[in-house]
Design a protein around this motif. Structure first.
Motif, mmCIF file in Angstrom:
data_model
loop_
_atom_site.group_PDB
_atom_site.id
_atom_site.type_symbol
_atom_site.label_atom_id
_atom_site.label_comp_id
_atom_site.label_asym_id
_atom_site.label_seq_id
_atom_site.Cartn_x
_atom_site.Cartn_y
_atom_site.Cartn_z
ATOM 1 N N GLY A 1 -15.287 12.073 5.686
ATOM 2 C CA GLY A 1 -13.936 12.595 5.548
ATOM 3 C C GLY A 1 -12.942 11.508 5.177
ATOM 4 O O GLY A 1 -12.054 11.704 4.352
ATOM 5 N N LEU A 2 -13.125 10.307 5.805
ATOM 6 C CA LEU A 2 -12.242 9.188 5.494
ATOM 7 C C LEU A 2 -12.425 8.742 4.054
ATOM 8 O O LEU A 2 -11.460 8.472 3.338
ATOM 9 C CB LEU A 2 -12.525 8.038 6.457
ATOM 10 C CG LEU A 2 -11.598 6.819 6.353
ATOM 11 C CD1 LEU A 2 -10.167 7.216 6.700
ATOM 12 C CD2 LEU A 2 -12.079 5.704 7.276
ATOM 13 N N ARG A 3 -13.686 8.679 3.619
ATOM 14 C CA ARG A 3 -13.953 8.291 2.237
ATOM 15 C C ARG A 3 -13.378 9.319 1.271
ATOM 16 O O ARG A 3 -12.817 8.973 0.226
ATOM 17 C CB ARG A 3 -15.451 8.139 2.022
ATOM 18 C CG ARG A 3 -15.827 7.661 0.625
ATOM 19 C CD ARG A 3 -17.331 7.508 0.494
ATOM 20 N NE ARG A 3 -18.007 8.788 0.701
ATOM 21 C CZ ARG A 3 -19.333 8.939 0.693
ATOM 22 N NH1 ARG A 3 -20.106 7.886 0.516
ATOM 23 N NH2 ARG A 3 -19.864 10.121 0.882
ATOM 24 N N GLY A 4 -13.505 10.599 1.621
ATOM 25 C CA GLY A 4 -12.963 11.637 0.750
ATOM 26 C C GLY A 4 -11.451 11.615 0.675
ATOM 27 O O GLY A 4 -10.865 12.024 -0.325
ATOM 28 N N ARG A 5 -10.796 11.103 1.734
ATOM 29 C CA ARG A 5 -9.343 11.066 1.731
ATOM 30 C C ARG A 5 -8.806 9.809 1.033
ATOM 31 O O ARG A 5 -7.765 9.845 0.384
ATOM 32 C CB ARG A 5 -8.815 11.114 3.161
ATOM 33 C CG ARG A 5 -7.302 11.213 3.236
ATOM 34 C CD ARG A 5 -6.851 11.561 4.633
ATOM 35 N NE ARG A 5 -5.410 11.721 4.683
ATOM 36 C CZ ARG A 5 -4.747 12.809 4.305
ATOM 37 N NH1 ARG A 5 -5.416 13.854 3.843
ATOM 38 N NH2 ARG A 5 -3.437 12.884 4.391
ATOM 39 N N LEU A 6 -9.518 8.698 1.184
ATOM 40 C CA LEU A 6 -9.046 7.444 0.609
ATOM 41 C C LEU A 6 -9.403 7.283 -0.856
ATOM 42 O O LEU A 6 -8.759 6.523 -1.563
ATOM 43 C CB LEU A 6 -9.610 6.257 1.398
ATOM 44 C CG LEU A 6 -9.120 6.088 2.838
ATOM 45 C CD1 LEU A 6 -9.760 4.869 3.466
ATOM 46 C CD2 LEU A 6 -7.610 5.977 2.897
ATOM 47 N N PHE A 7 -10.426 7.972 -1.308
ATOM 48 C CA PHE A 7 -10.904 7.776 -2.681
ATOM 49 C C PHE A 7 -10.898 9.090 -3.442
ATOM 50 O O PHE A 7 -11.887 9.476 -4.060
ATOM 51 C CB PHE A 7 -12.301 7.144 -2.680
ATOM 52 C CG PHE A 7 -12.335 5.774 -2.061
ATOM 53 C CD1 PHE A 7 -11.911 4.664 -2.764
ATOM 54 C CD2 PHE A 7 -12.752 5.596 -0.755
ATOM 55 C CE1 PHE A 7 -11.924 3.406 -2.194
ATOM 56 C CE2 PHE A 7 -12.772 4.337 -0.174
ATOM 57 C CZ PHE A 7 -12.351 3.245 -0.895
ATOM 58 N N THR A 8 -9.778 9.800 -3.386
ATOM 59 C CA THR A 8 -9.622 11.008 -4.162
ATOM 60 C C THR A 8 -9.249 10.650 -5.602
ATOM 61 O O THR A 8 -8.875 9.513 -5.904
ATOM 62 C CB THR A 8 -8.528 11.902 -3.560
ATOM 63 O OG1 THR A 8 -7.269 11.198 -3.648
ATOM 64 C CG2 THR A 8 -8.816 12.221 -2.103
ATOM 65 N N TRP A 9 -9.330 11.641 -6.472
ATOM 66 C CA TRP A 9 -9.001 11.417 -7.865
ATOM 67 C C TRP A 9 -7.536 11.004 -8.021
ATOM 68 O O TRP A 9 -7.196 10.138 -8.838
ATOM 69 C CB TRP A 9 -9.279 12.675 -8.676
ATOM 70 C CG TRP A 9 -8.705 12.650 -10.055
ATOM 71 C CD1 TRP A 9 -7.710 13.425 -10.554
ATOM 72 C CD2 TRP A 9 -9.085 11.767 -11.130
ATOM 73 N NE1 TRP A 9 -7.438 13.087 -11.856
ATOM 74 C CE2 TRP A 9 -8.271 12.082 -12.241
ATOM 75 C CE3 TRP A 9 -10.038 10.743 -11.237
ATOM 76 C CZ2 TRP A 9 -8.374 11.408 -13.442
ATOM 77 C CZ3 TRP A 9 -10.131 10.076 -12.454
ATOM 78 C CH2 TRP A 9 -9.319 10.410 -13.538
ATOM 79 N N ASP A 10 -6.636 11.590 -7.212
ATOM 80 C CA ASP A 10 -5.223 11.262 -7.329
ATOM 81 C C ASP A 10 -4.953 9.816 -6.931
ATOM 82 O O ASP A 10 -4.145 9.125 -7.564
ATOM 83 C CB ASP A 10 -4.397 12.207 -6.439
ATOM 84 C CG ASP A 10 -4.480 13.642 -6.911
ATOM 85 O OD1 ASP A 10 -3.896 13.956 -7.958
ATOM 86 O OD2 ASP A 10 -5.158 14.441 -6.244
ATOM 87 N N ILE A 11 -5.617 9.339 -5.873
ATOM 88 C CA ILE A 11 -5.414 7.955 -5.453
ATOM 89 C C ILE A 11 -5.998 6.991 -6.487
ATOM 90 O O ILE A 11 -5.392 5.971 -6.824
ATOM 91 C CB ILE A 11 -6.041 7.716 -4.066
ATOM 92 C CG1 ILE A 11 -5.221 8.453 -3.006
ATOM 93 C CG2 ILE A 11 -6.108 6.228 -3.746
ATOM 94 C CD1 ILE A 11 -5.743 8.287 -1.604
ATOM 95 N N LEU A 12 -7.174 7.318 -7.009
ATOM 96 C CA LEU A 12 -7.771 6.458 -8.035
ATOM 97 C C LEU A 12 -6.884 6.401 -9.277
ATOM 98 O O LEU A 12 -6.729 5.346 -9.904
ATOM 99 C CB LEU A 12 -9.163 6.978 -8.392
ATOM 100 C CG LEU A 12 -10.221 6.878 -7.283
ATOM 101 C CD1 LEU A 12 -11.527 7.510 -7.736
ATOM 102 C CD2 LEU A 12 -10.451 5.427 -6.884
ATOM 103 N N ALA B 1 -5.059 3.079 -10.846
ATOM 104 C CA ALA B 1 -5.190 2.695 -12.255
ATOM 105 C C ALA B 1 -3.815 2.510 -12.899
ATOM 106 O O ALA B 1 -3.582 1.539 -13.639
ATOM 107 C CB ALA B 1 -6.000 3.748 -13.009
ATOM 108 N N LEU B 2 -2.883 3.425 -12.616
ATOM 109 C CA LEU B 2 -1.544 3.301 -13.186
ATOM 110 C C LEU B 2 -0.831 2.056 -12.667
ATOM 111 O O LEU B 2 -0.167 1.341 -13.418
ATOM 112 C CB LEU B 2 -0.724 4.556 -12.844
ATOM 113 C CG LEU B 2 -1.161 5.858 -13.510
ATOM 114 C CD1 LEU B 2 -0.400 7.044 -12.939
ATOM 115 C CD2 LEU B 2 -0.969 5.792 -15.019
#
Length: 369
Positions: free
Chosen positions: A24-35, A39-40
Motif C-alpha cells: 500500500g505504501l509503495r502504491g501510494r508513493l509511486f503512483t503515476w501522478d507522483i512519477l 519528471a516535471l
C-alpha cells in the motif's frame, strides 16, 4: 509429538499484514501522478542547471559578469512571446484591460522577480558557495508561510517532515562540496553576501506565491505576459544604471554570444514550464523538486570544470528525492477565508490533482460499501 513453531500461529498473519502495508505504501508513493510530478520537477532542474553552467562558463572562461543583461534577454523573450499574445487577445484578458485593472500589482511582481534573480547572482561575489546553497533554502519556509496566509494552504505533519528531509539532503550536498574542495573562495564580504541571499530567497518566495495565485485563479499567459512586460522595463533601467560599464568591456565573439543565447533559452524554458508544473502541484513542491539543480550542475562540472566526485552527492540526491516524494504523497488542504460562508476546511487541496481525485474516488467507494 511435533514441537510448536516458535513464531506462533500469528506469524503468517503478521507477515501478510506487513506485506500489505508495504504494498500500500509503495502504491501510494509511486503512483503515476507522483512519477509525472518528479519528471516535471527534474525537467525544471535541468533548465536551472543550463543557466548555471552557461553563467559559470561566461564568468570563468571569458571573465564576463553581467547577470542583469542575461536576465534582460530572458524578459525580452517573454515580452515578445507572451505579452504580444496578450495584446491580441479579446475581452477581459486583453493586455490593456489587465493593465487598467492591475498595473500596479504587476509592477510589484516584476520588481520582486527581477531583484530576486539579481540578488542571488550578485551574492556569489561576496559570500561562499556553501552559504548561497544553504541560505537559498530559506525561501522554502518563507514560501510555506506565505502560502498559509495568502493561499490558505494547510499542511500536514508529513509535509514538514518531507521539507526537513529535503533540507537534510541539501546539507549533505554542502558537506560533499567542502570535502571535495569546491569551497575555496571565502568571499570578499560574507555578511553582505549572506544578506543578499536571504533577501533574494524571500523575493523568490513572493514571486512564486504570486505565480501560483495567478496561474490557478487567472491564466498562465497573463502571468508570463505581465512578467515579460514589467521585467523588461525594470531590468532595462537597472541594466543602464549598474552594468553599462561591464557590458562595454565585453570582448564580443560568437562563443560569448552563443553562451548568452543558451542562457536565455534555458531561462525562457524555465519560466514557460514552471507555471504548468505549479498549476498541477504547488509552488512549494516545485521548489523542493528543483533542489537537485545544483547536483546536476555538479555532474556536468565533473567534465567541464574538473570537479571532484564524492559518493555523498549520490546520497544527497537520494535524500532530496525521498523528501520530494514524501511531500507529494499527501495532498495539502485549502482553508477558506474567515469571512467566507463556506466551511473553514475543505477537501480540496492545492497539491497533486491526481492524488485528490484518487482520494475522492476511494471515499465514494467506501461510502457506497
Amino acid at each position: 509429538m511435533e514441537a510448536a513453531s516458535p513464531a506462533g500461529p500469528g506469524a503468517p498473519g503478521a507477515a501478510s499484514a506487513l506485506g500489505s502495508l508495504l504494498r500500500g505504501l509503495r502504491g501510494r508513493l509511486f503512483t503515476w501522478d507522483i512519477l509525472k510530478t518528479i519528471a516535471l520537477g527534474q525537467m525544471l532542474s535541468l533548465c536551472i542547471c543550463g543557466t548555471a553552467i552557461t553563467s559559470q562558463y561566461l564568468a570563468e572562461k571569458y571573465k564576463v559578469n553581467a547577470p542583469m543583461l542575461q536576465s534582460f534577454i530572458n524578459y525580452c523573450l517573454l515580452f515578445l512571446f507572451y505579452t504580444v499574445m496578450l495584446a491580441f487577445q479579446s475581452g477581459g484578458d486583453n493586455l490593456l484591460c489587465i493593465l487598467k485593472r492591475k498595473w500596479w500589482k504587476y509592477i510589484l511582481l516584476g520588481l520582486a522577480d527581477v531583484e530576486a534573480n539579481y540578488l542571488i547572482v550578485r551574492a556569489y561575489q561576496y559570500t561562499t558557495l556553501t552559504s548561497v546553497q544553504l541560505l537559498d533554502c530559506f525561501g522554502i519556509p518563507v514560501l510555506m508561510a506565505l502560502s498559509w496566509f495568502i493561499l490558505y494552504a494547510r499542511y500536514r505533519v508529513i509535509h514538514f517532515i518531507a521539507v526537513a528531509v529535503c533540507l537534510l539532503g541539501v546539507g549533505t550536498m554542502v558537506g560533499a562540496d567542502i570535502l571535495a574542495g569546491r569551497e575555496d573562495n571565502s568571499g570578499s564580504d560574507v555578511l553582505i553576501g549572506d544578506i543578499l541571499v536571504l533577501l533574494g530567497a524571500s523575493l523568490y518566495a513572493v514571486s512564486n506565491v504570486c505565480e501560483e495565485y495567478v496561474v490557478k485563479k487567472l491564466s498562465r499567459q497573463e502571468f508570463l505576459g505581465m512578467v515579460g512586460l514589467f521585467g523588461t522595463l525594470i531590468s532595462a533601467i537597472q541594466l543602464l544604471i549598474v552594468e553599462y560599464k561591464d557590458i562595454a568591456s565585453i570582448q564580443w565573439d560568437w562563443k560569448i554570444a552563443l553562451l548568452f543565447v543558451a542562457f536565455a533559452l534555458c531561462m525562457f524554458c524555465l519560466y514557460s514550464f514552471m507555471p504548468l508544473v505549479i498549476k498541477v502541484t504547488s509552488a512549494t513542491s516545485v521548489n523542493l523538486g528543483i533542489l537537485t539543480a545544483d547536483l546536476y550542475s555538479l555532474f556536468f562540472g565533473l567534465f567541464l570544470f574538473g570537479y571532484k566526485f564524492s559518493g555523498l552527492y549520490i546520497l544527497s540526491f537520494t535524500i532530496i528525492m525521498l523528501g520530494f516524494i514524501l511531500y507529494c504523497s499527501t495532498p495539502t488542504r485549502t482553508a477558506e477565508p474567515a469571512e467566507s460562508s463556506v466551511p473553514p476546511i475543505t477537501s480540496i487541496g492545492i497539491d497533486n490533482l491526481g492524488l485528490k481525485l484518487e482520494e475522492t474516488l476511494q471515499e465514494i467507494h467506501s461510502a457506497a460499501l
